[in-house]
Design a protein around this motif. Sequence first.
Motif, mmCIF file in Angstrom:
data_model
loop_
_atom_site.group_PDB
_atom_site.id
_atom_site.type_symbol
_atom_site.label_atom_id
_atom_site.label_comp_id
_atom_site.label_asym_id
_atom_site.label_seq_id
_atom_site.Cartn_x
_atom_site.Cartn_y
_atom_site.Cartn_z
ATOM 1 N N GLU A 1 0.865 -1.188 0.000
ATOM 2 C CA GLU A 1 0.000 0.000 0.000
ATOM 3 C C GLU A 1 0.897 1.233 0.000
ATOM 4 O O GLU A 1 1.770 1.373 0.867
ATOM 5 C CB GLU A 1 -0.882 -0.008 1.252
ATOM 6 N N ARG A 2 0.675 2.089 -0.983
ATOM 7 C CA ARG A 2 1.516 3.283 -1.103
ATOM 8 C C ARG A 2 1.274 4.230 0.057
ATOM 9 O O ARG A 2 0.139 4.508 0.436
ATOM 10 C CB ARG A 2 1.238 3.988 -2.427
ATOM 11 N N ARG A 3 2.388 4.699 0.631
ATOM 12 C CA ARG A 3 2.375 5.723 1.682
ATOM 13 C C ARG A 3 3.322 6.830 1.224
ATOM 14 O O ARG A 3 4.511 6.795 1.533
ATOM 15 C CB ARG A 3 2.887 5.167 3.006
ATOM 16 N N GLY A 4 2.787 7.777 0.494
ATOM 17 C CA GLY A 4 3.637 8.822 -0.061
ATOM 18 C C GLY A 4 4.596 8.221 -1.067
ATOM 19 O O GLY A 4 4.191 7.627 -2.050
ATOM 20 N N ARG A 5 5.897 8.330 -0.778
ATOM 21 C CA ARG A 5 6.914 7.807 -1.692
ATOM 22 C C ARG A 5 7.296 6.365 -1.383
ATOM 23 O O ARG A 5 8.102 5.790 -2.093
ATOM 24 C CB ARG A 5 8.155 8.691 -1.618
#
Length: 110
Positions: free
Chosen positions: A66-70
Amino acid sequence: MTTPEAYEAAGELLRALAAPLRIAIVTELRDGPRCVHELVDALGVAQPLVSQHLRVLRGASVVRGERRGREIAYSLTDEHIGRIVADAVSHAGESDTSPHEAPPVRPVTG
């Protein structure tokens, strides 16, 4: 009755878990989502190696990202997988039997 498809799926899961580093990654993810750099720090291995093993685990639907910012935080897709790995590690660490001996027979009482 268990189907041949279920046995095949179980075999694929066990193949995905068949590397010590993948077992270590799953063990780390039992405590919650981790980014690659956190896994690198916790396991003391190179980032490309962790990423390679995460790809295998993702391909087998053991983990998801799951993407968290970069960054991408990886987590287990199912808590049962974490328990399977924990049980396997615990079983392997039992010192009273070697892999080539049968466990002692305990008398049934009561």
